[in-house]
Design an enzyme around this catalytic site. Sequence first.
Site, PDB file in Angstrom:
ATOM      1  N   HIS A   1       0.897  -1.079   0.064  1.00  0.00           N
ATOM      2  CA  HIS A   1       0.150  -0.081   0.088  1.00  0.00           C
ATOM      3  C   HIS A   1       0.753   1.205   0.041  1.00  0.00           C
ATOM      4  CE1 HIS A   1      -3.722  -2.088   0.758  1.00  0.00           C
ATOM      5  NE2 HIS A   1      -2.989  -2.863   1.832  1.00  0.00           N
TER       6      HIS A   1
ATOM      7  N   HIS B   1      -0.929  -6.669  -4.980  1.00  0.00           N
ATOM      8  CA  HIS B   1      -0.979  -7.966  -4.259  1.00  0.00           C
ATOM      9  C   HIS B   1      -0.332  -9.107  -5.233  1.00  0.00           C
ATOM     10  CE1 HIS B   1      -3.297 -11.684  -3.868  1.00  0.00           C
ATOM     11  NE2 HIS B   1      -2.845 -11.558  -2.754  1.00  0.00           N
TER      12      HIS B   1
ATOM     13  N   ARG C   1       1.547 -20.322  -4.089  1.00  0.00           N
ATOM     14  CA  ARG C   1       1.411 -21.231  -2.896  1.00  0.00           C
ATOM     15  C   ARG C   1       1.491 -22.751  -3.424  1.00  0.00           C
ATOM     16  NH1 ARG C   1      -3.124 -18.359  -4.091  1.00  0.00           N
ATOM     17  NH2 ARG C   1      -4.816 -19.373  -4.732  1.00  0.00           N
TER      18      ARG C   1
ATOM     19  N   HIS D   1     -21.014  -7.806  -3.385  1.00  0.00           N
ATOM     20  CA  HIS D   1     -21.982  -7.089  -2.570  1.00  0.00           C
ATOM     21  C   HIS D   1     -21.994  -5.288  -3.205  1.00  0.00           C
ATOM     22  CE1 HIS D   1     -18.402  -6.384   0.003  1.00  0.00           C
ATOM     23  NE2 HIS D   1     -18.800  -5.291  -0.010  1.00  0.00           N
TER      24      HIS D   1
ATOM     25  N   GLY E   1      -4.135 -19.956  11.889  1.00  0.00           N
ATOM     26  CA  GLY E   1      -2.992 -19.231  11.551  1.00  0.00           C
ATOM     27  C   GLY E   1      -2.756 -17.932  12.474  1.00  0.00           C
ATOM     28  N   ARG E   2      -1.612 -17.560  12.010  1.00  0.00           N
ATOM     29  CA  ARG E   2      -1.208 -16.277  13.003  1.00  0.00           C
ATOM     30  C   ARG E   2      -1.681 -15.011  12.521  1.00  0.00           C
ATOM     31  NH1 ARG E   2       2.978 -12.397  12.963  1.00  0.00           N
ATOM     32  NH2 ARG E   2       3.584 -11.929  14.965  1.00  0.00           N
TER      33      ARG E   2
END
Length: 329
Positions: free
Chosen positions: A122, A132, A136, A201, A285-286
Amino acid sequence: MLAHHFRSSPRSSGMCRATSCQGDFVNDRTEAVKTYLLDLQDRICTALEAEDGDARFVEDAWARPGGGGGRTRVIENGGLIEKGGVNFSHVHGSGLPPSASAHRPELAGRGFEALGVSLVIHPHNPYVPTSHANVRFFIAEKEGEEPVWWFGGGFDLTPYYGNEEDCIHWHRIARDACAPFGADVYPRYKEWCDRYFHIKHRNEPRGVGGLFFDDLNQWDFDTSFAFMRAVGDAYLEAYLPIVRRRKATSFAERERDFQLLRRGRYVEYNLVYDRGTLFGLQSGGRTESILMSLPPQVSWGYDKHPAPGTPEARLTEYFLQDRDWLADA
């Protein structure tokens, strides 16, 4: 999509039990992915620090009580970056969380390993887009059955003041990364990105898209891994030229206010729809690492709409459309 399975092969050292060979096969490839992801995190952090010029990433190594851990790197209040995070994680557990098995009920209850690098940047300047990226690798395992694996990832761009040159460049790099893997790959994953990063939305895209892929296992392991690397390596090539063109653009309170308002859309998407965020939270997760993607300042206004004919209105009227930027070019 049918799940792809590892296939074990005998080693030159002699005979071995199938389960042992299979375990070595899985471990070797998991380590190869991990080595690449750690190096990718290093390279991206080094390049972004150099571009920022003022701030440096702070590393926070962490362990997950349920298994595994990672290293979170965060940069804040720099000359360029207001807040950014580049996170590596390698976690494992005895059962896939609902977000990972919802569309694959046959995998529910399997143990899993998940490795990835995820980042969000950002910038201060409203003329520099938020970016972004994520790559993975998942393995789902069950006693007595072959492991099931897949890759996922992509990158996408969220401008606040759109620029055609930037959008075309971003998508051209995405197309070039996909080109060695087939002419149909970029159009397919570009369209998937448009669908995935859609704020239902609000009935609008989160940004101008890029690439998104998941459940990638239709190729053999080596080809799939090579594609994930191509996408991961393309991020800096796609983002840094845009940063360099826009970071010196002057702005005032009006642009800053609009940036903060539009950041609200980013927060809404990540907390309501993003599968990576949901997976992290559901798998124990953290929290700090999972929510590093959220901007430090954001605003919501009641029924706010930019005046017609303004640059702010042009963002939604022209740029935030499912547009074929390369055809338009």
